[in-house]
Write an enzyme that holds these catalytic residues in place. Sequence first.
Site, short mmCIF file in Angstrom:
data_model
loop_
_atom_site.label_atom_id
_atom_site.label_comp_id
_atom_site.label_asym_id
_atom_site.label_seq_id
_atom_site.Cartn_x
_atom_site.Cartn_y
_atom_site.Cartn_z
N HIS A 20 53.54 -72.84 -63.93
CA HIS A 20 53.13 -73.23 -65.27
C HIS A 20 52.24 -72.16 -65.89
CE1 HIS A 20 51.00 -76.27 -68.06
NE2 HIS A 20 52.12 -75.85 -68.62
N HIS A 95 53.36 -57.01 -83.39
CA HIS A 95 54.08 -56.28 -82.34
C HIS A 95 53.09 -55.66 -81.35
CE1 HIS A 95 57.46 -54.38 -80.47
NE2 HIS A 95 57.01 -53.15 -80.71
#
Length: 128
Positions: A20, A95
């Site tokens: 997880h 980005h």
Amino acid sequence: MKKHGIINRDIASALASFGHTDLLVIGDCGLPIPKGVPCIDLSYKIGEPAFLTILDAVLDDFEAEAASIAREITAGNPVVEGAIMEKIAADYITHDELKTLSKDAKLIIRTGEATPYANIVLRSGVIF
């Protein structure tokens, strides 16, 4: 032999080790690979395999609870952006933030994609 899902032994093994909140990056052929982050390089020529082909295969075999893409994709690659959003609701980050986040990835899968900003960070969910 595996009957379903990803048959690439390196990817299948890596995905089986995810827990997880672990991060998985699927990137185009230009995404820088940070030192120390394992990379499975699937590219064999410019454009192949395509980013969306690999994203489809991964999402069929991987529980992703969240995704992040570069906001620059909206102007730079709206076709891929639309296809991503049809598959998974992704948050937008810059980005540069995506490249920084990739340093924390458990794995990067490099495709042969050669269109701008065809990269995604997937956060592993749980199946229960």
